[in-house]
Design a protein around this motif. Sequence first.
Motif, PDB file in Angstrom:
ATOM      1  N   GLU A 160       0.818  -1.212   0.000  1.00 40.65           N
ATOM      2  CA  GLU A 160       0.000   0.000   0.000  1.00 40.65           C
ATOM      3  C   GLU A 160       0.853   1.264   0.000  1.00 40.65           C
ATOM      4  OE1 GLU A 160      -3.694   2.212   0.241  1.00 40.65           O
ATOM      5  OE2 GLU A 160      -3.104   0.223  -0.460  1.00 40.65           O
ATOM      6  N   SER A 161       1.856   1.321   0.876  1.00 35.08           N
ATOM      7  CA  SER A 161       2.678   2.529   0.997  1.00 35.08           C
ATOM      8  C   SER A 161       3.908   2.497   0.095  1.00 35.08           C
ATOM      9  CB  SER A 161       3.129   2.704   2.452  1.00 35.08           C
ATOM     10  OG  SER A 161       4.016   1.654   2.826  1.00 35.08           O
ATOM     11  N   GLU A 162       4.221   1.322  -0.475  1.00 35.61           N
ATOM     12  CA  GLU A 162       5.423   1.110  -1.298  1.00 35.61           C
ATOM     13  C   GLU A 162       6.694   1.344  -0.490  1.00 35.61           C
ATOM     14  OE1 GLU A 162       4.980   3.454  -4.818  1.00 35.61           O
ATOM     15  OE2 GLU A 162       3.198   2.379  -5.490  1.00 35.61           O
ATOM     16  N   ARG A 163       6.586   1.171   0.832  1.00 36.60           N
ATOM     17  CA  ARG A 163       7.746   1.332   1.712  1.00 36.60           C
ATOM     18  C   ARG A 163       8.560   0.034   1.746  1.00 36.60           C
ATOM     19  NH1 ARG A 163       8.586   0.162   7.119  1.00 36.60           N
ATOM     20  NH2 ARG A 163       6.384  -0.448   7.352  1.00 36.60           N
ATOM     21  N   LEU A 164       9.878   0.167   1.652  1.00 40.85           N
ATOM     22  CA  LEU A 164      10.753  -0.995   1.665  1.00 40.85           C
ATOM     23  C   LEU A 164      10.784  -1.619   3.054  1.00 40.85           C
ATOM     24  CD1 LEU A 164      12.816  -2.690   0.024  1.00 40.85           C
ATOM     25  CD2 LEU A 164      14.598  -1.121   0.861  1.00 40.85           C
ATOM     26  N   LEU A 165      10.494  -2.909   3.127  1.00 39.22           N
ATOM     27  CA  LEU A 165      10.481  -3.628   4.400  1.00 39.22           C
ATOM     28  C   LEU A 165      11.769  -4.391   4.649  1.00 39.22           C
ATOM     29  CD1 LEU A 165       6.890  -5.195   4.166  1.00 39.22           C
ATOM     30  CD2 LEU A 165       7.555  -3.141   5.434  1.00 39.22           C
ATOM     31  N   ASP A 166      12.344  -4.940   3.584  1.00 45.30           N
ATOM     32  CA  ASP A 166      13.514  -5.814   3.775  1.00 45.30           C
ATOM     33  C   ASP A 166      14.238  -5.978   2.445  1.00 45.30           C
ATOM     34  OD1 ASP A 166      15.337  -7.490   4.943  1.00 45.30           O
ATOM     35  OD2 ASP A 166      13.951  -9.139   5.321  1.00 45.30           O
ATOM     36  N   THR A 167      15.558  -6.141   2.526  1.00 49.33           N
ATOM     37  CA  THR A 167      16.395  -6.476   1.373  1.00 49.33           C
ATOM     38  C   THR A 167      17.364  -7.564   1.788  1.00 49.33           C
ATOM     39  OG1 THR A 167      16.298  -4.224   0.477  1.00 49.33           O
ATOM     40  CG2 THR A 167      18.058  -5.634  -0.342  1.00 49.33           C
ATOM     41  N   PHE A 168      17.482  -8.620   0.996  1.00 48.74           N
ATOM     42  CA  PHE A 168      18.415  -9.703   1.332  1.00 48.74           C
ATOM     43  C   PHE A 168      18.868 -10.408   0.057  1.00 48.74           C
ATOM     44  CE2 PHE A 168      14.050 -11.091   1.672  1.00 48.74           C
ATOM     45  CZ  PHE A 168      13.996 -12.326   1.046  1.00 48.74           C
ATOM     46  N   VAL A 169      19.949 -11.147   0.175  1.00 47.17           N
ATOM     47  CA  VAL A 169      20.555 -11.840  -0.964  1.00 47.17           C
ATOM     48  C   VAL A 169      20.686 -13.321  -0.619  1.00 47.17           C
ATOM     49  CG1 VAL A 169      22.595 -12.014  -2.457  1.00 47.17           C
ATOM     50  CG2 VAL A 169      21.827  -9.771  -1.647  1.00 47.17           C
ATOM     51  N   LEU A 170      20.319 -14.183  -1.559  1.00 46.61           N
ATOM     52  CA  LEU A 170      20.446 -15.625  -1.379  1.00 46.61           C
ATOM     53  C   LEU A 170      21.002 -16.247  -2.656  1.00 46.61           C
ATOM     54  CD1 LEU A 170      16.982 -16.475   0.281  1.00 46.61           C
ATOM     55  CD2 LEU A 170      19.219 -16.451   1.420  1.00 46.61           C
ATOM     56  N   PRO A 171      21.806 -17.318  -2.518  1.00 42.93           N
ATOM     57  CA  PRO A 171      22.278 -18.007  -3.721  1.00 42.93           C
ATOM     58  C   PRO A 171      21.169 -18.881  -4.309  1.00 42.93           C
ATOM     59  CG  PRO A 171      23.056 -19.147  -1.763  1.00 42.93           C
ATOM     60  CD  PRO A 171      22.346 -17.915  -1.274  1.00 42.93           C
ATOM     61  N   GLY A 172      21.241 -19.098  -5.620  1.00 41.32           N
ATOM     62  CA  GLY A 172      20.300 -20.008  -6.259  1.00 41.32           C
ATOM     63  C   GLY A 172      20.594 -21.447  -5.887  1.00 41.32           C
ATOM     64  N   VAL A 173      19.627 -22.313  -6.119  1.00 49.32           N
ATOM     65  CA  VAL A 173      19.779 -23.736  -5.802  1.00 49.32           C
ATOM     66  C   VAL A 173      19.647 -24.565  -7.083  1.00 49.32           C
ATOM     67  CG1 VAL A 173      18.969 -23.513  -3.437  1.00 49.32           C
ATOM     68  CG2 VAL A 173      17.316 -23.913  -5.256  1.00 49.32           C
ATOM     69  N   ARG A 174      20.219 -25.761  -7.047  1.00 52.25           N
ATOM     70  CA  ARG A 174      20.167 -26.657  -8.204  1.00 52.25           C
ATOM     71  C   ARG A 174      18.774 -27.258  -8.327  1.00 52.25           C
ATOM     72  NH1 ARG A 174      21.072 -32.281  -9.392  1.00 52.25           N
ATOM     73  NH2 ARG A 174      21.029 -32.647  -7.139  1.00 52.25           N
ATOM     74  N   VAL A 175      18.135 -26.980  -9.436  1.00 52.24           N
ATOM     75  CA  VAL A 175      16.831 -27.562  -9.762  1.00 52.24           C
ATOM     76  C   VAL A 175      16.934 -28.114 -11.176  1.00 52.24           C
ATOM     77  CG1 VAL A 175      14.364 -27.161 -10.096  1.00 52.24           C
ATOM     78  CG2 VAL A 175      15.591 -25.959  -8.268  1.00 52.24           C
ATOM     79  N   CYS A 176      16.760 -29.417 -11.331  1.00 45.95           N
ATOM     80  CA  CYS A 176      16.951 -30.053 -12.637  1.00 45.95           C
ATOM     81  C   CYS A 176      15.649 -30.062 -13.432  1.00 45.95           C
ATOM     82  CB  CYS A 176      17.466 -31.481 -12.460  1.00 45.95           C
ATOM     83  SG  CYS A 176      19.102 -31.557 -11.700  1.00 45.95           S
ATOM     84  N   PRO A 177      15.649 -29.468 -14.631  1.00 51.10           N
ATOM     85  CA  PRO A 177      14.443 -29.475 -15.459  1.00 51.10           C
ATOM     86  C   PRO A 177      14.189 -30.855 -16.054  1.00 51.10           C
ATOM     87  CG  PRO A 177      16.270 -28.510 -16.665  1.00 51.10           C
ATOM     88  CD  PRO A 177      16.771 -28.754 -15.266  1.00 51.10           C
ATOM     89  N   ARG A 178      12.974 -31.076 -16.531  1.00 51.79           N
ATOM     90  CA  ARG A 178      12.627 -32.371 -17.126  1.00 51.79           C
ATOM     91  C   ARG A 178      13.355 -32.606 -18.446  1.00 51.79           C
ATOM     92  NH1 ARG A 178       6.023 -32.751 -16.267  1.00 51.79           N
ATOM     93  NH2 ARG A 178       6.057 -32.753 -13.961  1.00 51.79           N
ATOM     94  N   SER A 179      13.624 -31.546 -19.165  1.00 56.08           N
ATOM     95  CA  SER A 179      14.323 -31.668 -20.442  1.00 56.08           C
ATOM     96  C   SER A 179      15.287 -30.503 -20.589  1.00 56.08           C
ATOM     97  CB  SER A 179      13.329 -31.687 -21.609  1.00 56.08           C
ATOM     98  OG  SER A 179      12.584 -30.484 -21.650  1.00 56.08           O
TER      99      SER A 179
END
Length: 209
Positions: A160-179
């Motif tokens: 509603e206010s467009e106020r920033l609540l939090d910022t954080f960084v995380l690494p991606g994880v391995r997810v294997c696609p079907r093809s």
Amino acid sequence: MRRRLVITLLAVVALGVVAVVVVTSRREPASVAESSTPPPVSATTAEPPVAFCPETAESERVRSPSGLDGKTEPRTPSGPHRLAYFVVDDKGMRDLTGTAAQHLPMGTSQQGRIQVVVCEYPKPTNERVGTCDGYERQGKAPVSVTVTGVQYTYKAYDAESERLLDTFVLPGVRVCPRSVTTVDDVPRAVEARSDYTAVIGRLLPHLRI
């Protein structure tokens, strides 16, 4: 419009008269009425982005207007609060709320107006973080595919206010696609995916679940 023809003699040869004639044209001055008439202007209006997420993870400037205008409401003391989730990359901005909502705690409702907005910004690192194995090819041995790293930055906002609540960084994880896609029979690498479970865990205090 009238045109005046100009005939130019370019050459005369001694043994015979050979004339090369070039015909040019010049436009007569337009009338005062014609010259003062402005060209037609085609008005185009660009569609607003689907959300107010800043253009980059480093930017603090939210976008306005956006597709969320009129679709938000203030957070209340009790939750849960409805989540909207968007990814911002070189392809533009896309709504991945449906994918992220699958990782909310069991029984969490996504009904009502939006109260928390999450913006995701992927940044490939191109580092090898693992493989996805066992992709079969007709008449050939199975192949493995390299998984490359991606660093994800997340920005959570009060919708509603467009106020920033939090910022954080995380690494991606391995997810294997079907093809997987191959180029000249060589499998292309796949990128690590956003860790939605970790993201939702970080957001729970803001969602008040």
